[in-house]
Scaffold this active site. Structure first.
Site, mmCIF file in Angstrom:
data_model
loop_
_atom_site.group_PDB
_atom_site.id
_atom_site.type_symbol
_atom_site.label_atom_id
_atom_site.label_comp_id
_atom_site.label_asym_id
_atom_site.label_seq_id
_atom_site.Cartn_x
_atom_site.Cartn_y
_atom_site.Cartn_z
ATOM 1 N N LYS A 14 33.518 76.691 32.494
ATOM 2 C CA LYS A 14 33.951 76.457 31.100
ATOM 3 C C LYS A 14 34.106 77.770 30.342
ATOM 4 C CE LYS A 14 30.410 73.823 30.020
ATOM 5 N NZ LYS A 14 29.571 73.751 31.230
ATOM 6 N N ARG A 89 27.927 67.462 24.234
ATOM 7 C CA ARG A 89 27.141 67.270 25.458
ATOM 8 C C ARG A 89 26.373 65.957 25.436
ATOM 9 N NH1 ARG A 89 26.867 73.141 26.928
ATOM 10 N NH2 ARG A 89 25.878 73.311 28.950
ATOM 11 N N ARG A 128 25.269 84.592 38.848
ATOM 12 C CA ARG A 128 25.391 85.146 37.500
ATOM 13 C C ARG A 128 24.028 85.656 37.005
ATOM 14 N NH1 ARG A 128 27.820 81.453 32.756
ATOM 15 N NH2 ARG A 128 25.870 80.325 33.074
ATOM 16 N N ARG A 146 19.019 71.642 34.393
ATOM 17 C CA ARG A 146 20.265 71.625 33.609
ATOM 18 C C ARG A 146 21.264 70.644 34.209
ATOM 19 N NH1 ARG A 146 21.485 77.821 33.808
ATOM 20 N NH2 ARG A 146 23.446 77.289 32.787
HETATM 21 P P1 B4P Z 1 30.767 79.381 33.704
HETATM 22 O O1 B4P Z 1 30.996 78.246 34.645
HETATM 23 O O2 B4P Z 1 31.940 79.879 32.969
HETATM 24 O O3 B4P Z 1 29.591 78.941 32.788
HETATM 25 P P2 B4P Z 1 29.490 77.658 31.835
HETATM 26 O O4 B4P Z 1 30.015 76.407 32.511
HETATM 27 O O5 B4P Z 1 30.136 78.020 30.560
HETATM 28 O O6 B4P Z 1 27.945 77.635 31.700
HETATM 29 P P3 B4P Z 1 26.806 76.748 31.064
HETATM 30 O O7 B4P Z 1 27.227 75.317 30.923
HETATM 31 O O8 B4P Z 1 25.636 77.022 31.909
HETATM 32 O O9 B4P Z 1 26.453 77.406 29.707
HETATM 33 P P4 B4P Z 1 26.309 77.031 28.183
HETATM 34 O O10 B4P Z 1 26.320 78.351 27.555
HETATM 35 O O11 B4P Z 1 27.344 76.038 27.736
HETATM 36 O O12 B4P Z 1 30.204 80.542 34.544
HETATM 37 C C1 B4P Z 1 29.257 80.373 35.597
HETATM 38 C C2 B4P Z 1 29.446 81.425 36.665
HETATM 39 O O13 B4P Z 1 30.440 80.975 37.567
HETATM 40 C C3 B4P Z 1 29.910 82.787 36.158
HETATM 41 O O14 B4P Z 1 29.197 83.785 36.805
HETATM 42 C C4 B4P Z 1 31.378 82.848 36.550
HETATM 43 O O15 B4P Z 1 31.831 84.152 36.819
HETATM 44 C C5 B4P Z 1 31.391 81.991 37.790
HETATM 45 N N1 B4P Z 1 32.666 81.345 38.025
HETATM 46 C C6 B4P Z 1 33.429 80.715 37.106
HETATM 47 N N2 B4P Z 1 34.547 80.222 37.688
HETATM 48 C C7 B4P Z 1 34.452 80.524 39.030
HETATM 49 C C8 B4P Z 1 35.284 80.280 40.164
HETATM 50 N N3 B4P Z 1 36.439 79.626 40.065
HETATM 51 N N4 B4P Z 1 34.870 80.720 41.371
HETATM 52 C C9 B4P Z 1 33.712 81.391 41.497
HETATM 53 N N5 B4P Z 1 32.883 81.671 40.462
HETATM 54 C C10 B4P Z 1 33.252 81.249 39.235
HETATM 55 O O16 B4P Z 1 24.880 76.310 28.009
HETATM 56 C C11 B4P Z 1 23.633 76.954 28.158
HETATM 57 C C12 B4P Z 1 22.493 76.121 27.536
HETATM 58 O O17 B4P Z 1 22.670 76.015 26.094
HETATM 59 C C13 B4P Z 1 22.391 74.652 27.972
HETATM 60 O O18 B4P Z 1 21.654 74.511 29.176
HETATM 61 C C14 B4P Z 1 21.664 74.009 26.750
HETATM 62 O O19 B4P Z 1 20.287 74.238 26.786
HETATM 63 C C15 B4P Z 1 22.226 74.770 25.557
HETATM 64 N N6 B4P Z 1 23.379 74.071 24.935
HETATM 65 C C16 B4P Z 1 24.654 74.575 24.872
HETATM 66 N N7 B4P Z 1 25.464 73.689 24.242
HETATM 67 C C17 B4P Z 1 24.685 72.617 23.899
HETATM 68 C C18 B4P Z 1 24.982 71.370 23.245
HETATM 69 N N8 B4P Z 1 26.220 71.056 22.838
HETATM 70 N N9 B4P Z 1 23.963 70.492 23.062
HETATM 71 C C19 B4P Z 1 22.724 70.798 23.441
HETATM 72 N N10 B4P Z 1 22.382 71.955 24.085
HETATM 73 C C20 B4P Z 1 23.358 72.856 24.316
#
Ligand code: B4P
Length: 193
Positions: A14, A89, A128, A146
């Site tokens: 994302k 979420r 990561r 998570r």
């Molecule tokens: P991404 O995949 O981009 O990470 P994300 O989905 O945005 O992460 P996440 O859901 O954990 O984080 P958030 O901040 O929303 O990247 C992951 C890795 O994969 C990176 O290293 C990237 O380089 C790699 N990657 C990506 N694409 C790839 C591909 N095609 N091939 C190989 N590698 C690849 O949430 C964090 C915390 O915040 C939650 O656990 C929760 O506690 C809180 N939170 C956030 N929003 C909330 C909400 N709305 N309600 C309640 N709590 C919330």
């Protein structure tokens, strides 16, 4: 306004894809994860409260994130549109978002849902964690928590938007460029529709 939700489990890409999509489509990026991490970094009361949940892999309470989104929407009155990343979420957050957008005479055009296997999610997040300094990425049991929160509380958000015919599933494994192209194709179809 043209508003999109980028949806998927933790580590599904994302944040990665959002960076590119906002640039291409001129949208404002609203990532609740990033907003929460900023609050933590600034050691605000909200940030300190949120950290306790995030460090355990749990979702932060709905009222906290809904309040953050409300003020972000209000402070961008001239936006062409928003890309919501990691929000909503829970179904309560989705409901609140629909109401907030209705007040602004707009709505969600599409929910782009990235699908990635659990094995790949864990590998990406642990990887990561080696460099990000994110405490929620370094421990496999927190990552599992998570993913469990996603299954128990967040997967229902896709079912909620499915009832409005808004969900488009996109295979989220492969190169970042290829996945970006798939997402753009779907968005372009929505924009002309
Ligand atoms: P991404 O995949 O981009 O990470 P994300 O989905 O945005 O992460 P996440 O859901 O954990 O984080 P958030 O901040 O929303 O990247 C992951 C890795 O994969 C990176 O290293 C990237 O380089 C790699 N990657 C990506 N694409 C790839 C591909 N095609 N091939 C190989 N590698 C690849 O949430 C964090 C915390 O915040 C939650 O656990 C929760 O506690 C809180 N939170 C956030 N929003 C909330 C909400 N709305 N309600 C309640 N709590 C919330």
């Amino acid at each position: 306004m043209f508003n999109l939700i980028l949806f998927g489990p933790p580590g599904s890409g994302k944040g990665t894809q959002s960076e590119r999509l906002i640039e291409k489509y001129g949208l404002i990026h609203l990532s609740t994860g990033n907003l929460l991490r900023e609050e933590i970094q600034n050691q605000t009361t909200l940030g300190l409260a949120a950290k306790r949940y995030m460090d355990q892999g749990q979702l932060v309470p709905d009222e906290v994130v809904i309040g953050m989104i409300r003020s972000a929407l209000d402070s961008n009155p001239k936006a062409k549109g928003f890309l919501f990343d990691g929000f909503p979420r829970t179904v309560a957050q989705a409901d609140a978002l629909d109401t907030l957008l209705k007040e602004k005479n707009t709505e969600i055009a599409a929910v782009l849902a990235l699908t990635v296997s659990e094995k790949e999610l864990i590998e990406r997040l642990l990887n990561r964690g080696k460099t990000s300094g994110r405490t929620d990425d370094t421990n496999e049991s927190i990552i599992q928590a998570r993913i469990a929160e996603y299954e128990n509380k967040t997967a229902a958000v896709a079912r909620y938007y499915e009832t409005f015919g808004k969900v488009i599933r996109v295979h989220g494994e492969g190169s970042i460029d290829d996945i970006f192209d798939l997402l753009c194709k779907e968005i372009d179809l929505k924009k002309v529709a």
